[in-house]
Design a protein around this motif. Sequence first.
Motif, PDB file in Angstrom:
ATOM      1  N   PRO A   1     -36.732  -6.992  -0.769  1.00 60.85           N
ATOM      2  CA  PRO A   1     -37.364  -5.968   0.073  1.00 60.85           C
ATOM      3  C   PRO A   1     -36.723  -5.820   1.462  1.00 60.85           C
ATOM      4  O   PRO A   1     -36.782  -4.751   2.060  1.00 60.85           O
ATOM      5  CB  PRO A   1     -38.822  -6.437   0.184  1.00 60.85           C
ATOM      6  CG  PRO A   1     -39.047  -7.248  -1.045  1.00 60.85           C
ATOM      7  CD  PRO A   1     -37.734  -7.914  -1.335  1.00 60.85           C
ATOM      8  N   ASP A   2     -36.074  -6.880   1.959  1.00 65.43           N
ATOM      9  CA  ASP A   2     -35.440  -6.796   3.279  1.00 65.43           C
ATOM     10  C   ASP A   2     -34.065  -6.130   3.233  1.00 65.43           C
ATOM     11  O   ASP A   2     -33.368  -6.050   4.241  1.00 65.43           O
ATOM     12  CB  ASP A   2     -35.347  -8.179   3.941  1.00 65.43           C
ATOM     13  CG  ASP A   2     -34.417  -9.149   3.214  1.00 65.43           C
ATOM     14  OD1 ASP A   2     -33.801  -8.777   2.189  1.00 65.43           O
ATOM     15  OD2 ASP A   2     -34.306 -10.307   3.677  1.00 65.43           O
ATOM     16  N   GLY A   3     -33.650  -5.660   2.053  1.00 63.52           N
ATOM     17  CA  GLY A   3     -32.378  -4.952   1.922  1.00 63.52           C
ATOM     18  C   GLY A   3     -31.185  -5.841   1.650  1.00 63.52           C
ATOM     19  O   GLY A   3     -30.050  -5.363   1.574  1.00 63.52           O
ATOM     20  N   LYS A   4     -31.422  -7.129   1.449  1.00 68.09           N
ATOM     21  CA  LYS A   4     -30.325  -8.058   1.177  1.00 68.09           C
ATOM     22  C   LYS A   4     -30.281  -8.393  -0.305  1.00 68.09           C
ATOM     23  O   LYS A   4     -31.289  -8.334  -1.004  1.00 68.09           O
ATOM     24  CB  LYS A   4     -30.496  -9.329   2.007  1.00 68.09           C
ATOM     25  CG  LYS A   4     -30.377  -9.048   3.497  1.00 68.09           C
ATOM     26  CD  LYS A   4     -30.571 -10.291   4.317  1.00 68.09           C
ATOM     27  CE  LYS A   4     -30.425  -9.924   5.794  1.00 68.09           C
ATOM     28  NZ  LYS A   4     -30.704 -11.074   6.643  1.00 68.09           N
ATOM     29  N   VAL A   5     -29.100  -8.763  -0.765  1.00 71.35           N
ATOM     30  CA  VAL A   5     -28.924  -9.158  -2.158  1.00 71.35           C
ATOM     31  C   VAL A   5     -29.726 -10.434  -2.415  1.00 71.35           C
ATOM     32  O   VAL A   5     -29.770 -11.339  -1.579  1.00 71.35           O
ATOM     33  CB  VAL A   5     -27.427  -9.411  -2.458  1.00 71.35           C
ATOM     34  CG1 VAL A   5     -27.236 -10.031  -3.834  1.00 71.35           C
ATOM     35  CG2 VAL A   5     -26.626  -8.123  -2.341  1.00 71.35           C
ATOM     36  N   ASP A   6     -30.345 -10.502  -3.575  1.00 66.01           N
ATOM     37  CA  ASP A   6     -31.037 -11.718  -4.006  1.00 66.01           C
ATOM     38  C   ASP A   6     -29.960 -12.719  -4.430  1.00 66.01           C
ATOM     39  O   ASP A   6     -29.493 -12.709  -5.572  1.00 66.01           O
ATOM     40  CB  ASP A   6     -31.990 -11.411  -5.160  1.00 66.01           C
ATOM     41  CG  ASP A   6     -32.821 -12.605  -5.586  1.00 66.01           C
ATOM     42  OD1 ASP A   6     -32.438 -13.762  -5.283  1.00 66.01           O
ATOM     43  OD2 ASP A   6     -33.857 -12.378  -6.238  1.00 66.01           O
ATOM     44  N   MET A   7     -29.543 -13.560  -3.484  1.00 65.86           N
ATOM     45  CA  MET A   7     -28.442 -14.481  -3.735  1.00 65.86           C
ATOM     46  C   MET A   7     -28.806 -15.536  -4.772  1.00 65.86           C
ATOM     47  O   MET A   7     -27.921 -16.002  -5.494  1.00 65.86           O
ATOM     48  CB  MET A   7     -27.986 -15.141  -2.424  1.00 65.86           C
ATOM     49  CG  MET A   7     -27.396 -14.159  -1.424  1.00 65.86           C
ATOM     50  SD  MET A   7     -25.921 -13.303  -2.034  1.00 65.86           S
ATOM     51  CE  MET A   7     -24.670 -14.571  -1.759  1.00 65.86           C
ATOM     52  N   GLN A   8     -30.057 -15.900  -4.883  1.00 65.86           N
ATOM     53  CA  GLN A   8     -30.444 -16.894  -5.904  1.00 65.86           C
ATOM     54  C   GLN A   8     -30.215 -16.347  -7.309  1.00 65.86           C
ATOM     55  O   GLN A   8     -29.842 -17.080  -8.201  1.00 65.86           O
ATOM     56  CB  GLN A   8     -31.890 -17.309  -5.724  1.00 65.86           C
ATOM     57  CG  GLN A   8     -32.090 -18.193  -4.514  1.00 65.86           C
ATOM     58  CD  GLN A   8     -33.421 -18.911  -4.534  1.00 65.86           C
ATOM     59  OE1 GLN A   8     -34.359 -18.470  -5.198  1.00 65.86           O
ATOM     60  NE2 GLN A   8     -33.508 -19.999  -3.813  1.00 65.86           N
ATOM     61  N   ARG A   9     -30.419 -15.064  -7.491  1.00 67.09           N
ATOM     62  CA  ARG A   9     -30.260 -14.456  -8.816  1.00 67.09           C
ATOM     63  C   ARG A   9     -28.858 -13.953  -9.077  1.00 67.09           C
ATOM     64  O   ARG A   9     -28.439 -13.896 -10.235  1.00 67.09           O
ATOM     65  CB  ARG A   9     -31.234 -13.288  -8.972  1.00 67.09           C
ATOM     66  CG  ARG A   9     -32.673 -13.740  -9.083  1.00 67.09           C
ATOM     67  CD  ARG A   9     -33.638 -12.591  -9.202  1.00 67.09           C
ATOM     68  NE  ARG A   9     -33.428 -11.796 -10.409  1.00 67.09           N
ATOM     69  CZ  ARG A   9     -34.112 -10.713 -10.693  1.00 67.09           C
ATOM     70  NH1 ARG A   9     -35.049 -10.288  -9.869  1.00 67.09           N
ATOM     71  NH2 ARG A   9     -33.878 -10.044 -11.792  1.00 67.09           N
TER      72      ARG A   9
ATOM     73  N   ASP B   1     -26.071 -14.567   3.680  1.00 72.82           N
ATOM     74  CA  ASP B   1     -27.513 -14.305   3.570  1.00 72.82           C
ATOM     75  C   ASP B   1     -27.832 -13.131   2.648  1.00 72.82           C
ATOM     76  O   ASP B   1     -28.980 -12.724   2.517  1.00 72.82           O
ATOM     77  CB  ASP B   1     -28.128 -14.080   4.948  1.00 72.82           C
ATOM     78  CG  ASP B   1     -27.677 -12.773   5.601  1.00 72.82           C
ATOM     79  OD1 ASP B   1     -26.807 -12.059   5.056  1.00 72.82           O
ATOM     80  OD2 ASP B   1     -28.203 -12.473   6.691  1.00 72.82           O
ATOM     81  N   GLY B   2     -26.808 -12.572   2.007  1.00 72.40           N
ATOM     82  CA  GLY B   2     -27.009 -11.450   1.091  1.00 72.40           C
ATOM     83  C   GLY B   2     -26.849 -10.090   1.731  1.00 72.40           C
ATOM     84  O   GLY B   2     -26.966  -9.069   1.053  1.00 72.40           O
ATOM     85  N   GLY B   3     -26.566 -10.051   3.015  1.00 72.94           N
ATOM     86  CA  GLY B   3     -26.387  -8.776   3.700  1.00 72.94           C
ATOM     87  C   GLY B   3     -25.098  -8.081   3.278  1.00 72.94           C
ATOM     88  O   GLY B   3     -24.098  -8.741   3.003  1.00 72.94           O
ATOM     89  N   VAL B   4     -25.149  -6.764   3.211  1.00 72.88           N
ATOM     90  CA  VAL B   4     -23.946  -5.994   2.911  1.00 72.88           C
ATOM     91  C   VAL B   4     -23.192  -5.723   4.209  1.00 72.88           C
ATOM     92  O   VAL B   4     -23.757  -5.785   5.300  1.00 72.88           O
ATOM     93  CB  VAL B   4     -24.264  -4.679   2.156  1.00 72.88           C
ATOM     94  CG1 VAL B   4     -24.878  -4.971   0.794  1.00 72.88           C
ATOM     95  CG2 VAL B   4     -25.159  -3.780   2.963  1.00 72.88           C
ATOM     96  N   ALA B   5     -21.923  -5.422   4.077  1.00 72.48           N
ATOM     97  CA  ALA B   5     -21.069  -5.241   5.247  1.00 72.48           C
ATOM     98  C   ALA B   5     -21.360  -3.914   5.945  1.00 72.48           C
ATOM     99  O   ALA B   5     -21.247  -2.858   5.323  1.00 72.48           O
ATOM    100  CB  ALA B   5     -19.602  -5.283   4.828  1.00 72.48           C
TER     101      ALA B   5
END
Length: 102
Positions: A90-98, A62-66
């Motif tokens: 904005p939620d602090g997760k990586v934009d996985m689509q990009r 989901d793009g979350g960091v460890a």
Amino acid sequence: MPSEFSIKIYEIVKQIPQGCVASYGQVAALAGNPRGARGVGFALHRNPEPGVIPCHRVVFADGGVAPGFAFGGPDAQRRLLEAEGVVFLPDGKVDMQRCRWL
């Protein structure tokens, strides 16, 4: 001595280009064990070559960091990724689509 699976993981992670990320599951599948995401996490936590094997480029699906990033915690992982141009939502997760590799 790293296992054969760990060695494959390290070789795959070395290929993730700067500015891109892969998920633990993606790395596991590329290493031949699509259900081995947790094993990827264990292997990267024992990264024998920090800086050479860019384990900071592996994140949750989901793009979350460890939260337990072994080399300075999640803030360090985010700083390393941002320095490479990885975009965070904005939620602090990586934009996985990009930013998803492959």
